[in-house]
Design a protein around this motif. Structure first.
Motif, short mmCIF file in Angstrom:
data_model
loop_
_atom_site.label_atom_id
_atom_site.label_comp_id
_atom_site.label_asym_id
_atom_site.label_seq_id
_atom_site.Cartn_x
_atom_site.Cartn_y
_atom_site.Cartn_z
N PRO A 167 17.74 46.60 51.69
CA PRO A 167 17.36 46.21 50.48
C PRO A 167 18.62 46.60 49.45
O PRO A 167 19.80 47.25 50.02
N CYS A 168 19.07 45.68 48.50
CA CYS A 168 20.46 45.50 48.19
C CYS A 168 20.62 46.96 47.17
O CYS A 168 19.88 47.39 46.35
N GLN A 169 21.90 47.48 47.38
CA GLN A 169 21.95 48.85 46.75
C GLN A 169 22.29 48.70 45.11
O GLN A 169 22.14 49.50 44.37
N VAL A 170 23.13 47.74 44.48
CA VAL A 170 23.29 47.31 43.36
C VAL A 170 21.98 46.95 42.70
O VAL A 170 21.55 47.28 41.72
N GLY A 171 21.68 45.71 43.22
CA GLY A 171 20.18 45.22 42.84
C GLY A 171 20.45 44.28 41.85
O GLY A 171 19.73 43.44 41.24
N LEU A 172 21.80 44.17 41.06
CA LEU A 172 21.85 43.04 39.92
C LEU A 172 23.07 42.24 40.40
O LEU A 172 24.00 42.86 41.28
N GLU A 173 23.26 41.08 39.81
CA GLU A 173 24.22 40.14 40.15
C GLU A 173 25.69 40.85 39.71
O GLU A 173 25.75 41.40 39.16
N SER A 174 26.75 39.94 40.28
CA SER A 174 28.20 40.66 40.07
C SER A 174 28.34 40.27 38.69
O SER A 174 27.90 39.57 38.10
N SER A 175 29.39 40.97 37.79
CA SER A 175 29.77 40.67 36.57
C SER A 175 30.60 39.43 37.05
O SER A 175 31.43 39.47 38.03
N VAL A 176 30.60 38.40 36.04
CA VAL A 176 31.52 37.28 36.24
C VAL A 176 32.72 37.33 35.13
O VAL A 176 32.28 37.26 33.85
N LEU A 177 33.75 37.31 35.65
CA LEU A 177 35.02 37.48 34.33
C LEU A 177 35.85 36.24 34.46
O LEU A 177 36.25 36.04 35.40
N ASP A 178 35.82 35.51 33.39
CA ASP A 178 36.93 34.36 33.45
C ASP A 178 38.18 34.70 32.96
O ASP A 178 38.54 35.47 32.21
N LEU B 77 34.25 38.05 29.67
CA LEU B 77 33.00 38.56 30.57
C LEU B 77 31.90 37.43 30.44
O LEU B 77 31.42 37.38 29.39
N LEU B 78 31.66 36.44 31.23
CA LEU B 78 30.75 35.48 31.39
C LEU B 78 29.25 35.98 31.53
O LEU B 78 28.41 35.40 30.96
N ARG B 79 29.30 36.94 32.53
CA ARG B 79 28.25 37.48 32.75
C ARG B 79 28.31 38.67 33.06
O ARG B 79 29.04 39.33 33.86
N PRO B 80 27.46 39.77 32.33
CA PRO B 80 27.50 41.16 32.56
C PRO B 80 26.73 41.44 34.13
O PRO B 80 25.91 40.90 34.21
N GLY B 81 27.26 42.44 34.64
CA GLY B 81 26.60 42.55 36.04
C GLY B 81 27.13 43.75 36.57
O GLY B 81 27.08 45.07 35.68
N GLY B 82 27.09 44.31 37.89
CA GLY B 82 27.43 45.49 38.46
C GLY B 82 28.57 46.25 38.13
O GLY B 82 28.38 47.39 38.27
N VAL B 83 29.87 45.54 37.70
CA VAL B 83 30.83 46.42 37.05
C VAL B 83 30.74 46.26 35.67
O VAL B 83 30.85 45.14 35.15
N SER B 84 30.90 47.45 35.04
CA SER B 84 30.66 47.32 33.35
C SER B 84 31.95 46.85 32.72
O SER B 84 32.99 46.93 33.12
N ARG B 85 31.62 46.29 31.52
CA ARG B 85 32.65 45.96 30.62
C ARG B 85 33.66 46.95 30.54
O ARG B 85 35.07 46.68 30.74
N ALA B 86 33.36 48.10 30.28
CA ALA B 86 34.28 49.45 30.01
C ALA B 86 35.13 49.70 31.05
O ALA B 86 36.52 50.01 30.98
N ALA B 87 34.43 49.57 32.19
CA ALA B 87 35.31 49.71 33.73
C ALA B 87 36.36 48.61 33.76
O ALA B 87 37.51 48.83 34.33
N ILE B 88 36.01 47.50 33.53
CA ILE B 88 36.99 46.30 33.52
C ILE B 88 38.18 46.71 32.47
O ILE B 88 39.24 46.41 32.94
N GLU B 89 37.69 46.96 31.14
CA GLU B 89 38.72 46.97 30.17
C GLU B 89 39.63 48.16 30.57
O GLU B 89 40.99 48.37 30.15
N ALA B 90 39.02 49.03 31.23
CA ALA B 90 39.88 50.17 31.89
C ALA B 90 41.31 49.92 32.49
O ALA B 90 42.24 50.56 32.69
#
Ligand code: AMP
Ligand code: MG
Length: 320
Positions: free
Chosen positions: A167-178, A186-199
Motif C-alpha cells: 500500500p502507498c505510504q503517502v496515498g495522495l499524488e505529488s505536488s506539481v510545481l511549475d 503550485l499547479l496541484r497541491p499534493g504530498g509536499v505542502s505549500r509551506a514546506a516548498i516556500e521554506a
C-alpha cells in the motif's frame, strides 16, 4: 494477462521492450511506459482511456538523470536537494536534446519530472535506465490506485504487469510545481505542502482555483475539475449523516450512516491522506452494493496535507 511482479528487474526488462508496467510509488501507483518510445507513450493514454493527451510526469531514479532531460535552475536544484526522492513534481523547460517523446509532455515545451521515494520503484527506475512516463494507474477520471489490487481491478488485461510495492505510504499524488516562470506556481497541491516548498524557495504563486475557471486547464491540462470520481455522488462538509449515505469520516465520526470509513480517528492528516483513495473506493463499491445514495464527507482541516486532501475531495464531488 497482467502479471503481478515482485521483481523490479523483471518489471524493468518488460518496460524496455515497450510494455506498460504499473509500479508502486510512495504517492499512488503509476502506469509506466518508456518515455522514449512513442508506441509506449501512446499505449499509456489508450490503457487509461484518456480522452485527450494530458502531459505525463517522467520518473527517474535520481536527480541527475531527471536534470538531463530539463533545464533546472537554482530553485529546482535546491528543491531536489530537500524533497527528492519524494512527492514533489517539478515542471521545467525541456532540455533541447531530451529524447523524451514530445507526446509524453503533450507537445509542451516543458516537462514534469520527479524522483519517487519508494525503494522498489527506485530499483525499477534504475534498472529501466530510461525516463519512465507514468500517470496514475487508473482509468481516466477515476480514483487513483493505492494498492496493486486497485490497479488490477481497472487495468487487468490492458497492461503487461504490476510491480507490487504494498500500500502507498503517502496515498495522495505529488505536488506539481511549475518552475518555468519567475514566480513558481503550485499547479496541484499534493504530498509536499505549500509551506514546506516556500521554506526552501520563498513565496510561490497563488494555488489554482479548483472551482472552475480557465486558468487550471491552461496551465496544466490534466488538472480537470471532475477527477477522482467515484460512481456515487459525494457531499462535502457533512455535519450530519443519513442512513442512506456512506460516511467518509474524519476525527470523531458522525453517527447514523449506512456505512462508514474513518480517514483518521485521531485527526491525523498524514494518516487521512494515506487512507483517502482506499476509503473512497471501498465506500463506493460497498455503498453501491448496499443501495446507498451517496458518500458524505466530514470536514477535513485545510492546512498542510489537508489542502491536498480537500482538493481531491472537491474534485470527487464536482459535477461530472
Ligand atoms: P497524473 O496523471 O495523475 O500523474 O497527473 C499529472 C499531472 O501533472 C497532471 O495534472 C498534468 O496536467 C500535470 N503535468 C504534467 N506535465 C506537465 C507540464 N509539462 N506542464 C504542466 N502540468 C503538467
Ligand atoms: Mg491521475
Amino acid at each position: 494477462m497482467t502479471l503481478l511482479l515482485d521483481d523490479p528487474y523483471a518489471a524493468a526488462a518488460l518496460l524496455r521492450t515497450g510494455e506498460l508496467v504499473a509500479f508502486a510509488t510512495e504517492t499512488v501507483y503509476g502506469l509506466g511506459g518508456d518515455a522514449r518510445q512513442a508506441a509506449a507513450v501512446v499505449a499509456i493514454f489508450a490503457a487509461k482511456g484518456r480522452p485527450h493527451f494530458n502531459p505525463l510526469i517522467c520518473h527517474f531514479a535520481e536527480a541527475g538523470a531527471a536534470f538531463d532531460e530539463v533545464l533546472p535552475d537554482s530553485r529546482a536544484r535546491a528543491l531536489a536537494q530537500v524533497f527528492w526522492p519524494g512527492p514533489l513534481t517539478m515542471v521545467l523547460p525541456r532540455h533541447p536534446r531530451s529524447r523524451v517523446e514530445l507526446l509524453a509532455g503533450a507537445g509542451l515545451e516543458t516537462l514534469a519530472v520527479r524522483v519517487p521515494a519508494h525503494p522498489r520503484a527506485l530499483e525499477f527506475l534504475r534498472a529501466a535506465a530510461t525516463p519512465v512516463a507514468a500517470p496514475s494507474a487508473n482509468r481516466s477520471g477515476r480514483v487513483s490506485p493505492t494498492t496493486a489490487r486497485h490497479v488490477l481491478e481497472e487495468l487487468s488485461g490492458r497492461i503487461a504487469a504490476v510491480l507490487d510495492g504494498g500500500p502507498c505510504q503517502v496515498g495522495l499524488e505529488s505536488s506539481v510545481l511549475d518552475l518555468t516562470g519567475p514566480m513558481a506556481v503550485l499547479l496541484r497541491p499534493g504530498g509536499v505542502s505549500r509551506a514546506a516548498i516556500e521554506a526552501v524557495i520563498g513565496p510561490i504563486g497563488a494555488a489554482l482555483p479548483i472551482n472552475g475557471g480557465p486558468t487550471p486547464t491552461l496551465r496544466s491540462p490534466g488538472l480537470m475539475l471532475s477527477h477522482y470520481a467515484p460512481n456515487l455522488p459525494v457531499r462535502l462538509e457533512a455535519r450530519e449523516v443519513a442512513a442512506d449515505e456512506a460516511l467518509l469520516g474524519f476525527g470523531a465520526a458522525l453517527q447514523g450512516a449506512g456505512l462508514a470509513w474513518n480517514l483518521s480517528e485521531g485527526g491525523d492528516l498524514a494518516e487521512a491522506a494515506a487512507r483517502l483513495f482506499s476509503g473512497l473506493r471501498w465506500l463506493d463499491a460497498e455503498g453501491t452494493r448496499l443501495g446507498l445514495r451517496r458518500i458524505a464527507a466530514q470536514p477535513v482541516p485545510k492546512e498542510g496535507l489537508g489542502a491536498a486532501i480537500n482538493d481531491r475531495l472537491t474534485r470527487a464531488a464536482a459535477p461530472r
